[in-house]
Design a protein around this motif. Structure first.
Motif, PDB file in Angstrom:
ATOM      1  N   GLU A 160      -6.374   6.736   3.636  1.00 60.07           N
ATOM      2  CA  GLU A 160      -5.869   6.530   4.994  1.00 60.07           C
ATOM      3  C   GLU A 160      -6.202   5.124   5.490  1.00 60.07           C
ATOM      4  N   LEU A 161      -7.442   4.683   5.262  1.00 64.27           N
ATOM      5  CA  LEU A 161      -7.831   3.348   5.735  1.00 64.27           C
ATOM      6  C   LEU A 161      -7.024   2.263   5.024  1.00 64.27           C
ATOM      7  N   ILE A 162      -6.840   2.416   3.726  1.00 67.71           N
ATOM      8  CA  ILE A 162      -6.072   1.425   2.973  1.00 67.71           C
ATOM      9  C   ILE A 162      -4.621   1.397   3.458  1.00 67.71           C
ATOM     10  N   SER A 163      -4.072   2.573   3.754  1.00 67.28           N
ATOM     11  CA  SER A 163      -2.677   2.626   4.207  1.00 67.28           C
ATOM     12  C   SER A 163      -2.476   1.936   5.544  1.00 67.28           C
ATOM     13  N   HIS A 164      -3.575   1.802   6.318  1.00 68.55           N
ATOM     14  CA  HIS A 164      -3.495   1.112   7.605  1.00 68.55           C
ATOM     15  C   HIS A 164      -3.938  -0.347   7.494  1.00 68.55           C
ATOM     16  N   GLY A 165      -4.065  -0.830   6.277  1.00 68.58           N
ATOM     17  CA  GLY A 165      -4.317  -2.247   6.076  1.00 68.58           C
ATOM     18  C   GLY A 165      -5.759  -2.684   6.058  1.00 68.58           C
ATOM     19  N   PHE A 166      -6.709  -1.749   6.108  1.00 70.58           N
ATOM     20  CA  PHE A 166      -8.114  -2.133   6.103  1.00 70.58           C
ATOM     21  C   PHE A 166      -8.570  -2.485   4.688  1.00 70.58           C
ATOM     22  N   ASN A 167      -9.469  -3.445   4.604  1.00 70.14           N
ATOM     23  CA  ASN A 167     -10.118  -3.782   3.344  1.00 70.14           C
ATOM     24  C   ASN A 167     -11.292  -2.830   3.166  1.00 70.14           C
ATOM     25  N   VAL A 168     -11.236  -1.998   2.141  1.00 72.84           N
ATOM     26  CA  VAL A 168     -12.221  -0.928   1.964  1.00 72.84           C
ATOM     27  C   VAL A 168     -12.913  -1.053   0.611  1.00 72.84           C
ATOM     28  N   ASN A 209       5.707   8.824 -16.137  1.00 73.10           N
ATOM     29  CA  ASN A 209       6.093   9.351 -14.833  1.00 73.10           C
ATOM     30  C   ASN A 209       5.627   8.372 -13.769  1.00 73.10           C
ATOM     31  N   PRO A 210       6.545   7.692 -13.068  1.00 66.00           N
ATOM     32  CA  PRO A 210       6.146   6.669 -12.090  1.00 66.00           C
ATOM     33  C   PRO A 210       5.203   7.195 -11.011  1.00 66.00           C
ATOM     34  N   GLY A 211       5.434   8.406 -10.529  1.00 67.21           N
ATOM     35  CA  GLY A 211       4.580   8.961  -9.479  1.00 67.21           C
ATOM     36  C   GLY A 211       3.160   9.191  -9.954  1.00 67.21           C
ATOM     37  N   ILE A 212       3.015   9.701 -11.172  1.00 65.15           N
ATOM     38  CA  ILE A 212       1.683   9.949 -11.726  1.00 65.15           C
ATOM     39  C   ILE A 212       0.983   8.626 -12.017  1.00 65.15           C
ATOM     40  N   THR A 213       1.726   7.669 -12.534  1.00 63.55           N
ATOM     41  CA  THR A 213       1.155   6.342 -12.803  1.00 63.55           C
ATOM     42  C   THR A 213       0.666   5.697 -11.517  1.00 63.55           C
ATOM     43  N   ARG A 214       1.454   5.839 -10.458  1.00 65.01           N
ATOM     44  CA  ARG A 214       1.061   5.265  -9.163  1.00 65.01           C
ATOM     45  C   ARG A 214      -0.220   5.928  -8.650  1.00 65.01           C
ATOM     46  N   ALA A 215      -0.348   7.229  -8.836  1.00 64.21           N
ATOM     47  CA  ALA A 215      -1.557   7.934  -8.417  1.00 64.21           C
ATOM     48  C   ALA A 215      -2.772   7.432  -9.189  1.00 64.21           C
ATOM     49  N   PHE A 216      -2.601   7.203 -10.482  1.00 66.28           N
ATOM     50  CA  PHE A 216      -3.719   6.713 -11.294  1.00 66.28           C
ATOM     51  C   PHE A 216      -4.155   5.326 -10.832  1.00 66.28           C
ATOM     52  N   ARG A 217      -3.201   4.486 -10.479  1.00 66.76           N
ATOM     53  CA  ARG A 217      -3.538   3.143 -10.020  1.00 66.76           C
ATOM     54  C   ARG A 217      -4.274   3.154  -8.680  1.00 66.76           C
ATOM     55  N   CYS A 218      -4.111   4.232  -7.930  1.00 64.21           N
ATOM     56  CA  CYS A 218      -4.800   4.365  -6.640  1.00 64.21           C
ATOM     57  C   CYS A 218      -6.162   5.038  -6.780  1.00 64.21           C
ATOM     58  N   ALA A 219      -6.472   5.550  -7.963  1.00 67.30           N
ATOM     59  CA  ALA A 219      -7.711   6.311  -8.153  1.00 67.30           C
ATOM     60  C   ALA A 219      -8.928   5.394  -8.165  1.00 67.30           C
ATOM     61  N   ASP A 220     -10.052   5.940  -7.728  1.00 66.24           N
ATOM     62  CA  ASP A 220     -11.315   5.200  -7.670  1.00 66.24           C
ATOM     63  C   ASP A 220     -12.444   6.179  -7.983  1.00 66.24           C
ATOM     64  N   GLY A 221     -13.072   6.000  -9.130  1.00 64.45           N
ATOM     65  CA  GLY A 221     -14.124   6.905  -9.563  1.00 64.45           C
ATOM     66  C   GLY A 221     -15.390   6.855  -8.728  1.00 64.45           C
ATOM     67  N   ASP A 263     -12.071  -4.031  17.652  1.00 61.75           N
ATOM     68  CA  ASP A 263     -10.968  -4.723  18.329  1.00 61.75           C
ATOM     69  C   ASP A 263     -10.216  -5.594  17.346  1.00 61.75           C
ATOM     70  N   PHE A 264     -10.027  -5.025  16.165  1.00 61.93           N
ATOM     71  CA  PHE A 264      -9.405  -5.790  15.093  1.00 61.93           C
ATOM     72  C   PHE A 264      -8.362  -4.932  14.403  1.00 61.93           C
ATOM     73  N   ASP A 265      -7.092  -5.357  14.442  1.00 57.08           N
ATOM     74  CA  ASP A 265      -6.029  -4.656  13.750  1.00 57.08           C
ATOM     75  C   ASP A 265      -5.623  -5.498  12.544  1.00 57.08           C
ATOM     76  N   PRO A 266      -5.995  -5.093  11.301  1.00 55.28           N
ATOM     77  CA  PRO A 266      -5.700  -5.925  10.134  1.00 55.28           C
ATOM     78  C   PRO A 266      -4.212  -6.143   9.920  1.00 55.28           C
ATOM     79  N   LEU A 267      -3.389  -5.246  10.428  1.00 53.08           N
ATOM     80  CA  LEU A 267      -1.948  -5.415  10.223  1.00 53.08           C
ATOM     81  C   LEU A 267      -1.400  -6.567  11.053  1.00 53.08           C
ATOM     82  N   SER A 268      -2.050  -6.866  12.147  1.00 48.89           N
ATOM     83  CA  SER A 268      -1.551  -7.941  13.023  1.00 48.89           C
ATOM     84  C   SER A 268      -2.330  -9.245  12.846  1.00 48.89           C
ATOM     85  N   ALA A 269      -3.320  -9.204  11.940  1.00 46.85           N
ATOM     86  CA  ALA A 269      -4.127 -10.415  11.719  1.00 46.85           C
ATOM     87  C   ALA A 269      -3.275 -11.465  10.997  1.00 46.85           C
ATOM     88  N   SER A 270      -3.456 -12.709  11.361  1.00 50.04           N
ATOM     89  CA  SER A 270      -2.687 -13.771  10.723  1.00 50.04           C
ATOM     90  C   SER A 270      -3.602 -14.603   9.854  1.00 50.04           C
TER      91      SER A 270
END
Length: 278
Positions: free
Chosen positions: A187-195, A162-174, A271-278
Protein backbone atom coordinates in the motif's frame (compact mmCIF):
# COMPACT_ATOMS: atom_id res chain seq x y z
CA UNK A 1 10.72 -47.20 15.08
CA UNK A 2 7.33 -48.82 15.61
CA UNK A 3 4.39 -48.58 13.20
CA UNK A 4 2.34 -46.36 15.52
CA UNK A 5 5.24 -43.95 16.00
CA UNK A 6 5.82 -43.87 12.24
CA UNK A 7 2.17 -43.06 11.57
CA UNK A 8 2.14 -40.38 14.26
CA UNK A 9 5.05 -38.68 12.49
CA UNK A 10 3.11 -38.78 9.21
CA UNK A 11 -0.21 -37.34 10.32
CA UNK A 12 -1.74 -40.65 11.38
CA UNK A 13 -1.96 -42.17 7.90
CA UNK A 14 0.48 -43.64 5.38
CA UNK A 15 0.74 -45.94 2.42
CA UNK A 16 1.34 -49.45 3.60
CA UNK A 17 4.42 -49.93 1.42
CA UNK A 18 6.12 -46.88 2.90
CA UNK A 19 5.24 -48.02 6.44
CA UNK A 20 6.69 -51.48 5.81
CA UNK A 21 9.92 -50.04 4.44
CA UNK A 22 10.25 -47.70 7.44
CA UNK A 23 9.51 -50.48 9.98
CA UNK A 24 8.90 -54.02 8.75
CA UNK A 25 6.17 -56.12 7.20
CA UNK A 26 5.83 -58.11 10.43
CA UNK A 27 5.34 -55.00 12.56
CA UNK A 28 2.63 -53.73 10.24
CA UNK A 29 0.82 -57.06 10.21
CA UNK A 30 0.91 -57.30 14.02
CA UNK A 31 -0.38 -53.73 14.41
CA UNK A 32 -3.28 -54.53 12.07
CA UNK A 33 -4.17 -57.71 13.96
CA UNK A 34 -4.17 -55.98 17.35
CA UNK A 35 -6.24 -53.07 16.08
CA UNK A 36 -3.60 -50.44 16.87
CA UNK A 37 -3.65 -49.65 13.16
CA UNK A 38 -6.54 -49.92 10.71
CA UNK A 39 -6.65 -50.45 6.97
CA UNK A 40 -8.57 -48.09 4.67
CA UNK A 41 -8.01 -50.16 1.52
CA UNK A 42 -5.30 -52.39 0.05
CA UNK A 43 -2.68 -49.66 0.11
CA UNK A 44 -3.52 -47.36 3.04
CA UNK A 45 -3.26 -47.82 6.82
CA UNK A 46 -4.14 -45.30 9.52
CA UNK A 47 -4.47 -44.70 13.24
CA UNK A 48 -8.02 -44.78 14.67
CA UNK A 49 -7.81 -41.06 15.53
CA UNK A 50 -6.33 -40.00 12.19
CA UNK A 51 -7.47 -36.70 10.68
CA UNK A 52 -10.11 -37.19 7.98
CA UNK A 53 -8.28 -34.71 5.75
CA UNK A 54 -5.16 -36.82 5.87
CA UNK A 55 -7.20 -39.92 5.08
CA UNK A 56 -8.67 -38.15 2.06
CA UNK A 57 -5.19 -37.26 0.84
CA UNK A 58 -3.95 -40.81 0.92
CA UNK A 59 -7.26 -42.24 -0.36
CA UNK A 60 -6.84 -40.14 -3.49
CA UNK A 61 -3.32 -41.52 -3.82
CA UNK A 62 -2.21 -37.91 -3.81
CA UNK A 63 -0.24 -35.42 -1.79
CA UNK A 64 -1.21 -32.14 -0.21
CA UNK A 65 -0.23 -29.28 -2.48
CA UNK A 66 -1.00 -25.63 -3.19
CA UNK A 67 -2.22 -23.62 -0.18
CA UNK A 68 -2.91 -26.79 1.86
CA UNK A 69 0.75 -27.83 1.77
CA UNK A 70 1.99 -24.26 2.23
CA UNK A 71 -0.03 -23.87 5.43
CA UNK A 72 1.59 -27.07 6.70
CA UNK A 73 5.00 -25.48 6.06
CA UNK A 74 3.94 -22.41 8.05
CA UNK A 75 3.50 -20.13 5.04
CA UNK A 76 1.07 -17.23 5.38
CA UNK A 77 -1.89 -17.64 3.04
CA UNK A 78 -4.07 -14.55 2.79
CA UNK A 79 -7.81 -15.27 3.07
CA UNK A 80 -7.50 -19.01 2.39
CA UNK A 81 -10.67 -20.84 1.30
CA UNK A 82 -12.37 -22.60 4.18
CA UNK A 83 -12.82 -26.38 4.36
CA UNK A 84 -11.07 -27.15 1.10
CA UNK A 85 -8.24 -29.55 0.56
CA UNK A 86 -5.84 -29.09 -2.36
CA UNK A 87 -4.39 -32.36 -3.59
CA UNK A 88 -1.83 -33.20 -6.24
CA UNK A 89 -2.99 -36.32 -8.08
CA UNK A 90 -2.12 -38.26 -11.20
CA UNK A 91 -3.66 -37.29 -14.51
CA UNK A 92 -7.16 -38.75 -14.82
CA UNK A 93 -7.71 -39.28 -11.09
CA UNK A 94 -11.24 -38.60 -9.84
CA UNK A 95 -12.63 -37.46 -6.49
CA UNK A 96 -13.34 -40.58 -4.45
CA UNK A 97 -13.46 -39.69 -0.77
CA UNK A 98 -14.59 -36.15 0.01
CA UNK A 99 -16.60 -33.46 -1.73
CA UNK A 100 -14.60 -30.45 -0.50
CA UNK A 101 -11.36 -31.29 -2.27
CA UNK A 102 -9.65 -29.50 -5.13
CA UNK A 103 -7.74 -31.91 -7.35
CA UNK A 104 -4.68 -30.67 -9.23
CA UNK A 105 -3.69 -33.13 -11.93
CA UNK A 106 0.10 -32.98 -12.20
CA UNK A 107 2.43 -34.41 -14.80
CA UNK A 108 5.17 -35.21 -12.27
CA UNK A 109 5.50 -38.32 -10.12
CA UNK A 110 3.30 -37.87 -7.04
CA UNK A 111 5.58 -38.42 -4.02
CA UNK A 112 4.90 -40.99 -1.32
CA UNK A 113 5.15 -38.21 1.24
CA UNK A 114 1.89 -36.59 2.31
CA UNK A 115 3.13 -33.13 1.22
CA UNK A 116 4.73 -32.06 -2.04
CA UNK A 117 7.88 -29.98 -1.74
CA UNK A 118 7.64 -26.27 -0.82
CA UNK A 119 8.71 -25.36 -4.36
CA UNK A 120 6.01 -27.46 -6.05
CA UNK A 121 3.39 -26.21 -3.58
CA UNK A 122 4.37 -22.59 -4.23
CA UNK A 123 4.29 -22.96 -8.01
CA UNK A 124 0.87 -24.60 -7.86
CA UNK A 125 -0.43 -21.89 -5.51
CA UNK A 126 0.72 -19.21 -7.94
CA UNK A 127 -1.43 -20.84 -10.62
CA UNK A 128 -4.39 -21.44 -8.31
CA UNK A 129 -4.47 -18.12 -6.43
CA UNK A 130 -5.37 -15.30 -8.80
CA UNK A 131 -5.31 -12.27 -6.49
CA UNK A 132 -2.12 -10.24 -6.98
CA UNK A 133 -1.71 -9.30 -3.32
CA UNK A 134 -2.43 -12.82 -2.09
CA UNK A 135 0.27 -14.15 -4.40
CA UNK A 136 2.81 -11.70 -3.00
CA UNK A 137 1.89 -12.61 0.59
CA UNK A 138 2.67 -16.25 -0.19
CA UNK A 139 5.93 -15.45 -1.98
CA UNK A 140 7.07 -13.12 0.82
CA UNK A 141 6.44 -15.82 3.40
CA UNK A 142 8.14 -18.58 1.40
CA UNK A 143 11.22 -16.41 0.91
CA UNK A 144 11.27 -15.20 4.52
CA UNK A 145 11.14 -18.76 5.86
CA UNK A 146 13.84 -19.79 3.37
CA UNK A 147 11.80 -22.75 2.24
CA UNK A 148 13.00 -22.28 -1.33
CA UNK A 149 16.18 -20.67 -2.61
CA UNK A 150 15.40 -17.35 -4.36
CA UNK A 151 17.21 -18.41 -7.54
CA UNK A 152 15.33 -21.71 -7.66
CA UNK A 153 12.01 -19.97 -7.11
CA UNK A 154 12.78 -17.38 -9.78
CA UNK A 155 13.58 -20.10 -12.30
CA UNK A 156 10.33 -21.94 -11.55
CA UNK A 157 8.26 -18.73 -11.74
CA UNK A 158 9.88 -17.68 -15.00
CA UNK A 159 9.18 -21.12 -16.46
CA UNK A 160 5.44 -20.56 -15.99
CA UNK A 161 5.54 -17.71 -18.55
CA UNK A 162 2.67 -15.98 -16.78
CA UNK A 163 3.03 -12.16 -16.71
CA UNK A 164 0.84 -11.77 -13.61
CA UNK A 165 2.80 -14.34 -11.61
CA UNK A 166 6.11 -12.88 -12.77
CA UNK A 167 4.96 -9.42 -11.69
CA UNK A 168 4.03 -10.77 -8.25
CA UNK A 169 7.47 -12.34 -7.87
CA UNK A 170 9.15 -9.06 -8.75
CA UNK A 171 7.14 -7.37 -5.99
CA UNK A 172 8.05 -10.00 -3.38
CA UNK A 173 10.35 -9.19 -0.45
CA UNK A 174 11.58 -11.95 1.84
CA UNK A 175 12.11 -9.48 4.69
CA UNK A 176 8.36 -9.41 5.38
CA UNK A 177 7.70 -11.34 8.58
CA UNK A 178 3.91 -11.48 8.29
CA UNK A 179 1.05 -11.04 5.87
CA UNK A 180 0.13 -7.69 7.38
CA UNK A 181 3.65 -6.36 6.70
CA UNK A 182 3.26 -7.37 3.06
CA UNK A 183 -0.12 -5.64 2.78
CA UNK A 184 1.16 -2.40 4.34
CA UNK A 185 4.36 -2.38 2.27
CA UNK A 186 2.44 -2.74 -0.98
CA UNK A 187 0.00 0.00 0.00
CA UNK A 188 2.76 2.46 0.90
CA UNK A 189 4.68 1.74 -2.29
CA UNK A 190 1.52 2.16 -4.37
CA UNK A 191 1.15 5.66 -2.90
CA UNK A 192 4.68 6.60 -3.89
CA UNK A 193 6.47 6.25 -0.56
CA UNK A 194 10.07 5.07 -0.41
CA UNK A 195 9.88 2.01 1.86
CA UNK A 196 12.68 -0.11 3.32
CA UNK A 197 11.30 -3.28 4.91
CA UNK A 198 13.11 -4.98 7.78
CA UNK A 199 15.60 -2.13 8.10
CA UNK A 200 18.26 -2.65 10.77
CA UNK A 201 19.19 0.58 12.58
CA UNK A 202 22.24 0.42 14.88
CA UNK A 203 21.22 0.77 18.51
CA UNK A 204 17.55 0.33 17.61
CA UNK A 205 17.49 -3.02 15.89
CA UNK A 206 15.29 -4.23 13.08
CA UNK A 207 12.19 -2.14 12.41
CA UNK A 208 9.19 -3.10 10.30
CA UNK A 209 9.62 -0.22 7.86
CA UNK A 210 11.75 2.86 7.39
CA UNK A 211 9.72 5.29 5.29
CA UNK A 212 11.37 8.13 3.35
CA UNK A 213 14.58 7.41 5.25
CA UNK A 214 13.36 9.10 8.43
CA UNK A 215 10.06 7.68 9.73
CA UNK A 216 9.94 4.30 11.43
CA UNK A 217 6.64 2.47 11.05
CA UNK A 218 5.96 -0.40 13.46
CA UNK A 219 2.95 -2.72 13.23
CA UNK A 220 1.60 -4.19 16.45
CA UNK A 221 -0.14 -7.56 16.22
CA UNK A 222 -2.90 -8.98 18.40
CA UNK A 223 -0.41 -10.13 21.07
CA UNK A 224 1.49 -6.86 21.20
CA UNK A 225 2.91 -6.08 24.63
CA UNK A 226 2.13 -9.49 26.04
CA UNK A 227 4.75 -8.89 28.71
CA UNK A 228 6.37 -5.93 30.47
CA UNK A 229 9.83 -6.70 29.12
CA UNK A 230 8.66 -6.30 25.53
CA UNK A 231 6.81 -3.11 26.42
CA UNK A 232 9.89 -1.59 28.05
CA UNK A 233 12.15 -2.65 25.19
CA UNK A 234 9.88 -1.00 22.62
CA UNK A 235 10.02 2.25 24.60
CA UNK A 236 13.80 2.09 24.77
CA UNK A 237 14.02 1.50 21.02
CA UNK A 238 11.70 4.42 20.30
CA UNK A 239 13.81 6.76 22.48
CA UNK A 240 17.02 5.65 20.81
CA UNK A 241 15.46 6.12 17.39
CA UNK A 242 14.40 9.65 18.34
CA UNK A 243 17.92 10.41 19.53
CA UNK A 244 19.15 9.41 16.07
CA UNK A 245 16.59 11.60 14.33
CA UNK A 246 13.99 8.96 13.48
CA UNK A 247 10.34 9.42 14.36
CA UNK A 248 8.42 6.26 15.28
CA UNK A 249 4.78 5.73 14.39
CA UNK A 250 3.06 2.62 15.75
CA UNK A 251 -0.14 1.16 14.34
CA UNK A 252 -2.48 -1.54 15.58
CA UNK A 253 -3.57 -4.46 13.44
CA UNK A 254 -6.98 -2.86 12.90
CA UNK A 255 -5.42 0.44 11.85
CA UNK A 256 -3.00 -1.28 9.50
CA UNK A 257 -5.83 -3.22 7.87
CA UNK A 258 -7.94 -0.09 7.34
CA UNK A 259 -7.24 0.96 3.73
CA UNK A 260 -5.52 4.33 3.54
CA UNK A 261 -5.20 4.85 7.30
CA UNK A 262 -1.40 4.59 7.55
CA UNK A 263 -0.97 6.62 4.35
CA UNK A 264 -3.11 9.43 5.77
CA UNK A 265 -1.25 9.40 9.08
CA UNK A 266 2.14 9.50 7.40
CA UNK A 267 1.14 12.45 5.25
CA UNK A 268 -0.44 14.20 8.19
CA UNK A 269 2.68 13.71 10.29
CA UNK A 270 5.26 14.62 7.70
CA UNK A 271 3.16 17.01 5.59
CA UNK A 272 4.84 15.35 2.68
CA UNK A 273 3.10 13.86 -0.36
CA UNK A 274 5.74 11.95 -2.42
CA UNK A 275 3.48 11.98 -5.46
CA UNK A 276 3.53 15.77 -5.61
CA UNK A 277 7.19 16.17 -4.70
CA UNK A 278 9.31 17.69 -7.45
Amino acid sequence: MGVVAYLQEHGGVARIGAAMRATSRRQVEIALRTGEVQRLNRTVIFLPNADARMLATVAHNGSLTCVSALQHYGVTVWNPPENSLHLAVRQGWHRVYMHNVVLHAENYQIPEQIYVSPLKATVRAMRCVTDHTARIVILDSVLHKRLVAPSELEWAITSLRNPGITRAFRCADGRARSGIETIVRLELISHGFNVEAGKVIPGVGEVDFLVEGRIIVELDGFQYHSDRTAFANDRRRSREALNQGFATLRFTYHEAMTPGFIVRELRRYSDFDPLSAS
